[in-house]
Design an enzyme around this catalytic site. Structure first.
Site, PDB file in Angstrom:
ATOM      1  N   ASP A 248     -16.732  36.051 -86.838  1.00 22.74           N
ATOM      2  CA  ASP A 248     -16.358  36.849 -85.673  1.00 22.74           C
ATOM      3  C   ASP A 248     -16.313  35.985 -84.410  1.00 22.74           C
ATOM      4  OD1 ASP A 248     -15.990  39.246 -86.997  1.00 22.74           O
ATOM      5  OD2 ASP A 248     -18.101  39.810 -86.842  1.00 22.74           O
ATOM      6  N   GLY A 249     -17.191  34.974 -84.356  1.00 23.59           N
ATOM      7  CA  GLY A 249     -17.197  34.045 -83.219  1.00 23.59           C
ATOM      8  C   GLY A 249     -15.857  33.327 -83.091  1.00 23.59           C
TER       9      GLY A 249
ATOM     10  N   ASN B  18     -15.808  42.321 -76.936  1.00 22.02           N
ATOM     11  CA  ASN B  18     -17.071  42.917 -77.386  1.00 22.02           C
ATOM     12  C   ASN B  18     -17.852  43.538 -76.225  1.00 22.02           C
ATOM     13  OD1 ASN B  18     -17.137  42.583 -80.132  1.00 22.02           O
ATOM     14  ND2 ASN B  18     -18.415  40.750 -80.116  1.00 22.02           N
ATOM     15  N   GLU B  19     -18.292  42.668 -75.311  1.00 23.21           N
ATOM     16  CA  GLU B  19     -19.175  43.163 -74.260  1.00 23.21           C
ATOM     17  C   GLU B  19     -19.357  42.158 -73.140  1.00 23.21           C
ATOM     18  OE1 GLU B  19     -20.727  40.496 -76.279  1.00 23.21           O
ATOM     19  OE2 GLU B  19     -21.480  42.163 -77.468  1.00 23.21           O
TER      20      GLU B  19
ATOM     21  N   ASP C 242     -34.501  43.869 -67.836  1.00 26.94           N
ATOM     22  CA  ASP C 242     -33.963  42.568 -68.271  1.00 26.94           C
ATOM     23  C   ASP C 242     -32.469  42.453 -67.999  1.00 26.94           C
ATOM     24  OD1 ASP C 242     -36.437  41.902 -69.060  1.00 26.94           O
ATOM     25  OD2 ASP C 242     -35.984  41.623 -71.187  1.00 26.94           O
TER      26      ASP C 242
ATOM     27  N   ALA D 126     -34.385  46.518 -71.875  1.00 27.21           N
ATOM     28  CA  ALA D 126     -35.779  46.599 -71.414  1.00 27.21           C
ATOM     29  C   ALA D 126     -35.902  47.044 -69.964  1.00 27.21           C
ATOM     30  CB  ALA D 126     -36.464  45.242 -71.633  1.00 27.21           C
TER      31      ALA D 126
ATOM     32  N   ARG E 233     -33.980  48.568 -62.942  1.00 24.23           N
ATOM     33  CA  ARG E 233     -34.838  47.363 -62.959  1.00 24.23           C
ATOM     34  C   ARG E 233     -35.140  47.055 -64.406  1.00 24.23           C
ATOM     35  NH1 ARG E 233     -36.375  50.146 -58.659  1.00 24.23           N
ATOM     36  NH2 ARG E 233     -36.699  49.036 -56.709  1.00 24.23           N
TER      37      ARG E 233
HETATM   38  P1  NAD Z   1     -22.206  34.674 -83.664  1.00 23.52           P
HETATM   39  O1  NAD Z   1     -20.877  34.287 -84.186  1.00 23.52           O
HETATM   40  O2  NAD Z   1     -23.433  34.028 -84.136  1.00 23.52           O
HETATM   41  O3  NAD Z   1     -22.319  36.246 -83.826  1.00 23.52           O
HETATM   42  C1  NAD Z   1     -23.514  36.864 -83.974  1.00 23.52           C
HETATM   43  C2  NAD Z   1     -23.320  38.008 -84.954  1.00 23.52           C
HETATM   44  O4  NAD Z   1     -22.623  39.073 -84.311  1.00 23.52           O
HETATM   45  C3  NAD Z   1     -22.516  37.634 -86.195  1.00 23.52           C
HETATM   46  O5  NAD Z   1     -23.183  38.154 -87.313  1.00 23.52           O
HETATM   47  C4  NAD Z   1     -21.177  38.342 -85.979  1.00 23.52           C
HETATM   48  O6  NAD Z   1     -20.540  38.714 -87.202  1.00 23.52           O
HETATM   49  C5  NAD Z   1     -21.636  39.556 -85.219  1.00 23.52           C
HETATM   50  N1  NAD Z   1     -20.575  40.221 -84.443  1.00 23.52           N
HETATM   51  C6  NAD Z   1     -19.775  39.705 -83.502  1.00 23.52           C
HETATM   52  N2  NAD Z   1     -18.938  40.646 -83.054  1.00 23.52           N
HETATM   53  C7  NAD Z   1     -19.221  41.774 -83.742  1.00 23.52           C
HETATM   54  C8  NAD Z   1     -18.710  43.083 -83.724  1.00 23.52           C
HETATM   55  N3  NAD Z   1     -17.750  43.443 -82.890  1.00 23.52           N
HETATM   56  N4  NAD Z   1     -19.254  44.002 -84.559  1.00 23.52           N
HETATM   57  C9  NAD Z   1     -20.249  43.678 -85.401  1.00 23.52           C
HETATM   58  N5  NAD Z   1     -20.777  42.445 -85.472  1.00 23.52           N
HETATM   59  C10 NAD Z   1     -20.275  41.513 -84.628  1.00 23.52           C
HETATM   60  O7  NAD Z   1     -22.287  34.556 -82.102  1.00 23.52           O
HETATM   61  P2  NAD Z   1     -21.164  34.192 -81.105  1.00 23.52           P
HETATM   62  O8  NAD Z   1     -20.140  33.335 -81.703  1.00 23.52           O
HETATM   63  O9  NAD Z   1     -21.851  33.724 -79.886  1.00 23.52           O
HETATM   64  O10 NAD Z   1     -20.510  35.642 -80.883  1.00 23.52           O
HETATM   65  C11 NAD Z   1     -20.843  36.370 -79.785  1.00 23.52           C
HETATM   66  C12 NAD Z   1     -21.003  37.812 -80.170  1.00 23.52           C
HETATM   67  O11 NAD Z   1     -22.052  37.950 -81.095  1.00 23.52           O
HETATM   68  C13 NAD Z   1     -21.399  38.586 -78.942  1.00 23.52           C
HETATM   69  O12 NAD Z   1     -20.271  39.214 -78.393  1.00 23.52           O
HETATM   70  C14 NAD Z   1     -22.463  39.532 -79.415  1.00 23.52           C
HETATM   71  O13 NAD Z   1     -22.050  40.882 -79.445  1.00 23.52           O
HETATM   72  C15 NAD Z   1     -22.793  39.117 -80.817  1.00 23.52           C
HETATM   73  N6  NAD Z   1     -24.221  38.872 -80.898  1.00 23.52           N
HETATM   74  C16 NAD Z   1     -25.004  39.878 -81.350  1.00 23.52           C
HETATM   75  C17 NAD Z   1     -26.381  39.714 -81.377  1.00 23.52           C
HETATM   76  C18 NAD Z   1     -27.237  40.834 -81.887  1.00 23.52           C
HETATM   77  O14 NAD Z   1     -26.711  41.746 -82.527  1.00 23.52           O
HETATM   78  N7  NAD Z   1     -28.534  40.791 -81.600  1.00 23.52           N
HETATM   79  C19 NAD Z   1     -26.965  38.527 -80.956  1.00 23.52           C
HETATM   80  C20 NAD Z   1     -26.129  37.512 -80.504  1.00 23.52           C
HETATM   81  C21 NAD Z   1     -24.746  37.712 -80.462  1.00 23.52           C
END
Ligand code: NAD
Length: 267
Positions: free
Chosen positions: A45-46, A122-123, A150, A185, A148
């Protein structure tokens, strides 16, 4: 049709990239870096997010598709086993387009008129390097709360299964034109109070975050993060631009959610 392939860069993804490139050029499709009609990401996905941001200037003309070389991705949902079928479909059939909403983020500075316009698939996450963020949250121009904590995550429906889900946000079907605000948080006690629930805002309902103390923030858009100083406001809403996914077969959203997150108890 013109196509471009973006690989994660590891050996397996590069090999799959070469195979797709070879076959599609044999089918007389043109490999074109500048003006592709179709961008194929090979990796996770990255990699897909990277491909999306690389062609963000031509979202109305370029469609995206993802092949995964690790575990099943949300965007990278084709498996290497489906490659042959996918190549033939790309070469022989006009693809269907599915369009989904994006998030628009406008960051305005205090000391100058400069505005940064960003789009997220995504976000966007707004945090600080140290301590908690404090800002007034306005919805449709009206004060809603003083936050207030994180930070705040504002996600698209496609991104609702990503970081948003980890924060306890709802999963939204991407055909719904909305954005979702989830708290990171929040501080809730006798003095400070926030709503404490994710908020889903429809199209045209703009959310404005106005800093109350520190004006420096770490603002992430999908996979990249930047520090912004002297921030006056951060405005979020459903963007007028949309992402276009190329569809060659049915893979309903809820099946994708099930296959990614629910244990396989068929046996
Ligand atoms: P990455 O490629 O390591 O992605 C982290 C995980 O998020 C992977 O398992 C990926 O498949 C999943 N992911 C990404 N987009 C998704 C979606 N739309 N629906 C479901 N799973 C999804 O990290 P990166 O390359 O830096 O990608 C950034 C994205 O990863 C960010 O947009 C963030 O949403 C997501 N992410 C999620 C978490 C979490 O769920 N705690 C943590 C870090 C990043």
């Amino acid at each position: 049709m013109k196509f471009k392939i973006i690989s994660k860069g590891d050996k397996r993804s590069n090999k799959i990239k070469s195979t797709i490139k070879q076959y599609l050029t044999d089918f007389e499709l043109e490999y074109n870096r500048e003006e592709p009609d179709l961008v194929i990401s090979v990796g996770g996905d990255g990699t897909f997010l990277e491909a999306f941001h690389r062609y963000i200037h031509r979202l109305d003309k370029t469609a995206f598709i993802g092949v995964h070389t690790g575990h099943l991705g949300f965007y990278a949902d084709y498996t290497p086993d489906e490659l042959e079928k996918l190549i033939i479909e790309i070469a022989k059939t006009p693809f269907q387009i599915v369009e989904y909403p994006l998030l628009e983020v406008i960051i305005r500075g205090n000391s100058n008129e400069k505005e940064d316009h960003l789009l997220a698939l995504n976000e966007s996450m707004i945090k600080t390097a140290e301590g908690s963020v404090v800002f007034d949250v306005k919805i449709k121009g009206e004060h809603f709360e003083t936050f207030r904590g994180d930070g705040i995550c504002i996600s698209t429906p496609s991104g609702s299964t990503a970081y948003n889900k980890a924060l306890g946000g709802a999963i939204i079907h991407p055909s719904i034109e909305a954005i979702q605000l989830t708290e990171m948080a929040s501080i809730n006690n006798r003095v400070f109070r926030t709503i404490g629930s994710p908020l889903i805002l429809p199209k045209h309902h703009t959310c404005l975050l106005e800093p109350k103390k520190d004006k420096s923030f770490l603002i992430s858009i999908d996979h990249f993060t930047r520090t912004y100083h002297d921030v006056k406001s951060i405005q979020c809403r459903v963007a007028k631009e949309r992402v276009r996914f190329a569809r060659f077969r049915q893979f309903p959203f809820w099946n994708r959610v099930r296959d990614s997150f629910v244990a396989d108890d068929k046996e």
